[in-house]
Design a protein around this motif. Structure first.
Motif, PDB file in Angstrom:
ATOM      1  N   ARG A   1      38.621  40.723  38.949  1.00  0.00           N
ATOM      2  CA  ARG A   1      38.800  39.578  38.042  1.00  0.00           C
ATOM      3  C   ARG A   1      38.702  38.246  38.798  1.00  0.00           C
ATOM      4  NH1 ARG A   1      43.350  42.749  35.730  1.00  0.00           N
ATOM      5  NH2 ARG A   1      42.762  43.436  33.614  1.00  0.00           N
ATOM      6  N   ASN A   2      39.159  38.259  40.051  1.00  0.00           N
ATOM      7  CA  ASN A   2      39.200  37.017  40.823  1.00  0.00           C
ATOM      8  C   ASN A   2      37.986  36.826  41.734  1.00  0.00           C
ATOM      9  OD1 ASN A   2      41.732  36.109  39.847  1.00  0.00           O
ATOM     10  ND2 ASN A   2      42.775  37.541  41.220  1.00  0.00           N
ATOM     11  N   ARG A   3      36.946  37.605  41.438  1.00  0.00           N
ATOM     12  CA  ARG A   3      35.774  37.472  42.301  1.00  0.00           C
ATOM     13  C   ARG A   3      35.222  36.050  42.304  1.00  0.00           C
ATOM     14  NH1 ARG A   3      32.611  41.110  44.738  1.00  0.00           N
ATOM     15  NH2 ARG A   3      30.782  39.840  44.314  1.00  0.00           N
TER      16      ARG A   3
ATOM     17  N   HIS B   1      53.458  39.025  60.933  1.00  0.00           N
ATOM     18  CA  HIS B   1      52.917  38.821  59.584  1.00  0.00           C
ATOM     19  C   HIS B   1      52.254  37.456  59.421  1.00  0.00           C
ATOM     20  CE1 HIS B   1      55.390  42.344  58.573  1.00  0.00           C
ATOM     21  NE2 HIS B   1      54.529  42.509  57.569  1.00  0.00           N
ATOM     22  N   TYR B   2      51.961  36.804  60.565  1.00  0.00           N
ATOM     23  CA  TYR B   2      51.155  35.580  60.481  1.00  0.00           C
ATOM     24  C   TYR B   2      49.698  35.996  60.302  1.00  0.00           C
ATOM     25  CZ  TYR B   2      49.189  30.991  61.449  1.00  0.00           C
ATOM     26  OH  TYR B   2      48.499  29.816  61.340  1.00  0.00           O
ATOM     27  N   THR B   3      49.435  36.530  59.117  1.00  0.00           N
ATOM     28  CA  THR B   3      48.131  37.097  58.783  1.00  0.00           C
ATOM     29  C   THR B   3      47.813  36.789  57.326  1.00  0.00           C
ATOM     30  OG1 THR B   3      49.168  39.180  58.139  1.00  0.00           O
ATOM     31  CG2 THR B   3      48.377  39.012  60.417  1.00  0.00           C
ATOM     32  N   VAL B   4      46.587  37.072  56.959  1.00  0.00           N
ATOM     33  CA  VAL B   4      46.194  36.994  55.555  1.00  0.00           C
ATOM     34  C   VAL B   4      46.596  38.315  54.897  1.00  0.00           C
ATOM     35  CG1 VAL B   4      44.249  36.826  53.950  1.00  0.00           C
ATOM     36  CG2 VAL B   4      44.262  35.447  56.048  1.00  0.00           C
ATOM     37  N   PRO B   5      47.300  38.277  53.762  1.00  0.00           N
ATOM     38  CA  PRO B   5      47.650  39.529  53.070  1.00  0.00           C
ATOM     39  C   PRO B   5      46.409  40.379  52.784  1.00  0.00           C
ATOM     40  CG  PRO B   5      48.794  37.661  52.096  1.00  0.00           C
ATOM     41  CD  PRO B   5      47.813  37.085  53.069  1.00  0.00           C
ATOM     42  N   ASP B   6      46.623  41.676  52.649  1.00  0.00           N
ATOM     43  CA  ASP B   6      45.499  42.595  52.458  1.00  0.00           C
ATOM     44  C   ASP B   6      44.909  42.537  51.054  1.00  0.00           C
ATOM     45  OD1 ASP B   6      45.749  43.481  55.055  1.00  0.00           O
ATOM     46  OD2 ASP B   6      47.182  45.064  54.512  1.00  0.00           O
ATOM     47  N   THR B   7      45.663  41.996  50.099  1.00  0.00           N
ATOM     48  CA  THR B   7      45.211  42.027  48.708  1.00  0.00           C
ATOM     49  C   THR B   7      45.144  40.623  48.122  1.00  0.00           C
ATOM     50  OG1 THR B   7      47.437  42.199  47.778  1.00  0.00           O
ATOM     51  CG2 THR B   7      46.350  44.265  48.417  1.00  0.00           C
ATOM     52  N   VAL B   8      44.363  40.507  47.045  1.00  0.00           N
ATOM     53  CA  VAL B   8      44.275  39.241  46.321  1.00  0.00           C
ATOM     54  C   VAL B   8      45.656  38.863  45.785  1.00  0.00           C
ATOM     55  CG1 VAL B   8      43.307  38.085  44.299  1.00  0.00           C
ATOM     56  CG2 VAL B   8      41.856  39.547  45.722  1.00  0.00           C
ATOM     57  N   ASN B   9      46.400  39.873  45.300  1.00  0.00           N
ATOM     58  CA  ASN B   9      47.745  39.600  44.792  1.00  0.00           C
ATOM     59  C   ASN B   9      48.651  39.029  45.878  1.00  0.00           C
ATOM     60  OD1 ASN B   9      47.284  40.302  42.183  1.00  0.00           O
ATOM     61  ND2 ASN B   9      48.096  42.393  42.357  1.00  0.00           N
ATOM     62  N   GLY B  10      48.508  39.559  47.080  1.00  0.00           N
ATOM     63  CA  GLY B  10      49.321  39.054  48.183  1.00  0.00           C
ATOM     64  C   GLY B  10      48.989  37.597  48.499  1.00  0.00           C
ATOM     65  N   VAL B  11      47.698  37.281  48.477  1.00  0.00           N
ATOM     66  CA  VAL B  11      47.276  35.893  48.701  1.00  0.00           C
ATOM     67  C   VAL B  11      47.819  35.000  47.598  1.00  0.00           C
ATOM     68  CG1 VAL B  11      45.294  34.331  48.794  1.00  0.00           C
ATOM     69  CG2 VAL B  11      45.208  36.541  49.996  1.00  0.00           C
TER      70      VAL B  11
END
Length: 872
Positions: A563-565, A615-625
């Protein structure tokens, strides 16, 4: 009667009428100067519809960006640097004061208080338990103790958005970034800040103000003052040198009057026609003055040598003007053509500069041939009684230093022509080597002397921080709308690796994708259908089936990603790509630091996990972002996010900080970005464009250099054609171009050999080279032809040419070369550059004319003078 003779006779017969007309014209056009509007914005070097300007303005509006004044405070002596109560109290006071700065006469000119980056106006992002973050002002009040001050330092250094930008890595410096609504308000902001700082007991704290808007706006103010100081000083120096040569105060006033009237009239015409006084046009007086004076010096020089023979001012001036009318016309036409060719450059201020210098040159010629004879006739005959008398009286005496050297040059050039030609060719070859070493580079901050406060501030702050020069790399996604089949294929590919270890979930999910794809019309409907199905599946998972729960949760996350593409800058793969690009640019060495939406996400994500550095990273999922971004929206300044990404997440801005504003360094960053995109293709097609003042400077400088080169080559050809027509011979036209060619080769070769950057003033000086170098060559060649036609003997012709004609050229060379030395003491580097190279151009073009032309004419005399010899 020849039109030139009629003009001169009119001047001789009606000297007061000529003078009155000139004075009236000067007063009328000079009155228009009061309408002056100064514009020193290099951005206006480009036309308003230039893509880079349009895109820059769009980027500023889209991301709510402003040009920035940088105020820095450095403390090298305190053990805690600037992080002590006294220093932070000062920075707090300055931040609050800066937020109030506005132009009382124009409310649109102000500091944008909300967007100030300062310790009291940025958030400290801290963890508030697992899955929660808290936002608090970094410095809501000045600290009372050193411990509190050090906590502020530690919190700032822990935030990658602030480290290197707000606070230096070593804690010795802190900066405030002041966004301003208009660039031309920068100088006023700097001035008010300096007043406020002067009221402090500064102690060990040192304050610095810099930034491209400050440099550009301050240059404009100082340029205007410098123009009013340097030009008159140059005039005074020229006047004194002319007095040394001609020793007749009353007579040498006339060239000064012509130069002054020409400059006033030209500048009045420029301003009266609606043109702004730009960096380029501010130099018009300095370019016009030498050209306005050289013709007068030729006239006075011959008048000086001839008057004692004639003992009659009218007959003497008629004799002089008869000799010089054609050479002066030719030189004025060619010089004007050289400058007028700048009208074909793609830089509007350069176009105006070229056109009005050309107008000024022709106006100077007209005033010279009309006013000099008129002025002579208004003098009393008895006042000229001793004019031209030398000690000893014999003009052929070798006791004169100038005469002695000129005659030696004449004998050497005609006696050993091949030696002279060979030596000059060798010098030219060295010059060509130097030209290959020239590097095109400019930086508005370097328009100031190294000791100027802005230049010092630039050096100090860029040694402490990631960089005060800004550029914006804008990324835009080019993902196309997915069909149902494409959406199904994307989901299948995306889910297989996530569900590979759970075959029953994988089988059901893939089968539901295939069946649903046959029953819906759009990709959105497919996502909605699968969402209902997979939420039901999730509800049916047994309480102890963790693997199944995680698998169906991953499937639902994939739907969110689908959906968020179009919201591509929420995608983890895209954000990780940006992070890798940022690190790559820093590793290359020209970028001090960059900030992007990725940095915001990573920082918030870290604090959501109780500040765990892992955890100074980009989350693995769109939801996490999305969760990280939503959390940031709870900050005191949630709109700060929109400086880095658009609300629809379709466009992102990487704010790049550079420690150098040199074009060559910005160009290296451009190349690095292109290389990265080629060798590391993004996860989807990304379009990238640049904005920011540092980038704009690269564009206009490139256009100026290429435009100047093209206009110079075209004007070179035009001048050659004009010389061929005026001399009625291609061979003589070619001879006239030789001193010019060698002057350019040597002067620009020296630029390359000494490592001087080819910048804006150097580029413009190429036009002056053409005008002045051709001037001397035309005078020498035309007088040589006239003398040869009379004497029919080259040896006698050379001897006569190295009397008055050579003295006139030498006097011109000395007067202009030395006369513009006051420019060397100007606080603005472009004026110093003009002074140095103007003197160099004059000196070498005069030298090349008197060495090379007689040597070439000696070698070619049987062919080049065949017409004169035939008539003997």
């Amino acid at each position: 009667m020849h039109i030139g003779k009629r003009m001169i006779q009119f001047s001789l017969d009606r000297p007061r009428v000529v003078t009155a007309i000139m004075v009236l014209m000067t007063l009328v056009l000079g009155a228009l100067i009061v309408r002056v509007h100064v514009d020193t914005d290099p951005e206006n070097m480009l036309s308003k519809d230039e893509f880079v300007r349009v895109f820059h303005d769009r980027t500023k509006k889209e991301f709510n960006l402003y040009d920035v004044v940088v105020l820095g405070m450095v403390n090298e002596k305190d053990p805690d640097g600037v992080f002590n109560p006294d220093s932070l109290n000062k920075i707090y006071t300055l931040s609050k004061f800066a937020a109030t700065l506005a132009d009382p006469k124009n409310s649109q000119r102000r500091v944008v208080a909300r967007d100030i980056i300062a310790p009291d106006n940025v958030d400290n992002i801290v963890q508030a338990g697992l899955g929660q973050v808290r936002f608090e002002w970094l410095m809501p009040q000045p600290p009372a103790t050193r411990e509190e001050a050090r906590k502020i330092r530690d919190a700032a250094l822990d935030n990658p958005l602030l480290r290197g930008t707000l606070v230096s890595e070593d804690g010795k410096a802190i900066a405030i970034y002041l966004p301003i609504t208009q660039k031309d308000f920068a100088h006023k902001v700097r001035k008010e800040l300096l007043k406020k700082i002067a009221a402090f007991d500064q102690g060990d704290d040192r304050f610095y103000i810099t930034g491209l808007p400050v440099a550009e706006d301050t240059f404009g103010k100082e340029m205007f003052i410098q123009m009013a100081i340097s030009a008159p000083l140059a005039m005074v120096m020229i006047f004194l040198l002319m007095f040394v040569f001609f020793r007749k105060l009353q007579l040498i006033v006339s060239p000064m009057i012509i130069a002054m009237c020409t400059v006033i009239s030209t500048m009045g015409l420029l301003i009266g026609t609606g043109n702004t006084l730009h960096i380029m046009s501010s130099m018009i007086p300095i370019f016009i003055m030498p050209i306005a004076v050289v013709d007068s010096i030729h006239i006075l020089s011959e008048f000086f040598d001839e008057y004692q023979n004639q003992k009659d001012r009218r007959r003497t001036i008629e004799h002089v003007m008869d000799h010089l009318f054609s050479p002066m016309l030719y030189t004025s036409l060619t010089s004007a053509a050289g400058f007028a060719s700048l009208a074909f450059t793609p830089i509007p201020p350069v176009q105006a500069f070229g056109i009005f210098v050309a107008i000024g040159i022709m106006l100077a010629w007209l005033l010279t041939i009309l006013f000099i004879p008129a002025y002579v006739m208004m003098m009393k005959e008895e006042s000229l009684e001793n004019f031209g008398v030398t000690e000893p009286v014999d003009p052929a005496s070798d006791r004169s230093l100038i005469n002695r050297h000129l005659r030696w040059i004449g004998r050497m050039a005609s006696g050993k022509p091949w030696l002279v030609i060979g030596f000059n060719i060798a010098v030219m070859l060295v010059g060509v080597i130097g030209i290959t070493m020239i590097q095109v580079n400019d930086n508005p901050v370097k328009w100031f002397k190294k000791t100027h406060d802005i230049r010092v501030a630039d050096k100090v702050l860029n040694s402490h921080f990631a960089g005060t020069y800004e550029a914006y790399l804008v990324l835009s996604g080019k993902d196309r709308e997915l069909s149902v089949a494409d959406a199904a294929s994307w989901l299948t590919t995306h889910l297989r690796p996530k569900l590979a270890g759970i075959p029953d979930v994988e089988g059901r999910a893939l089968e539901q994708i295939a069946r649903s794809a046959e029953e819906v019309q759009t990709a959105a409907e497919l996502a909605d259908r699968l969402s209902d199905l997979w939420e039901d599946e999730l509800d049916r998972v047994a309480a102890d089936d963790d693997a199944g729960y995680d698998a169906w949760s991953a499937a639902l996350d994939s739907l969110d990603a689908l959906r968020n593409r179009d919201q591509i800058f929420k995608r983890p793969d895209v954000l990780n790509y940006i992070a890798a690009l940022q690190q790559y640019l820093v590793d290359q060495g020209n970028v001090g630091k960059s900030n992007s939406v990725t940095d915001v996400v990573k920082k918030v994500h870290k604090e959501l996990f109780e500040g765990d550095p892992g955890h100074y990273t980009v989350p693995d999922t769109v939801n996490g972002v999305a969760q990280a971004l939503i959390s940031f929206q709870n900050s005191h300044k949630p709109d700060d996010l929109w400086h880095l990404v658009t609300p629809d997440y379709k466009r992102a801005n990487i704010w790049i900080q550079l420690r150098s504003g040199d074009n060559k360094d910005m160009e290296k960053v451009l190349v690095d970005v292109e290389d990265y995109f080629k060798t590391n293709p993004p996860p989807l097609e990304l379009e990238h464009n640049w904005a920011g003042l540092t980038y704009i400077n690269v564009v206009w400088q490139d256009k100026m250099v290429t435009g100047m080169l093209k206009s110079f080559l075209s004007s070179f050809a035009v001048v050659f054609i004009m010389m061929t027509i005026l001399f009625r011979s291609a061979a003589w036209g070619l001879l006239a171009m030789i001193p010019l060619t060698f002057t350019i080769g040597v002067i620009y070769g020296v630029i390359g050999l000494i490592g001087k950057d080819y910048d804006m003033p150097v580029a413009v000086l190429s036009s002056l080279t053409l005008g002045l170098a051709v001037d001397f060559a035309i005078h020498f060649l035309q007088r040589s032809r006239m003398t040869m036609a009379r004497l029919h003997d080259w040896k006698k012709t050379v001897q006569e040419m190295f009397e008055e004609p050579a003295r006139a050229i030498t006097r011109n060379t000395i007067v202009i070369s030395v006369g513009f030395t006051p420019l060397l003491f100007a606080p603005l580097v472009p004026y110093q550059t003009v002074g140095i190279f103007l003197a160099s151009i004059m000196f070498y073009s005069g030298l090349a004319t008197m060495w090379m032309l007689p040597a070439l004419l000696t070698v070619l005399q049987g062919w080049i003078f065949r017409k004169e010899l035939k008539n003997s």
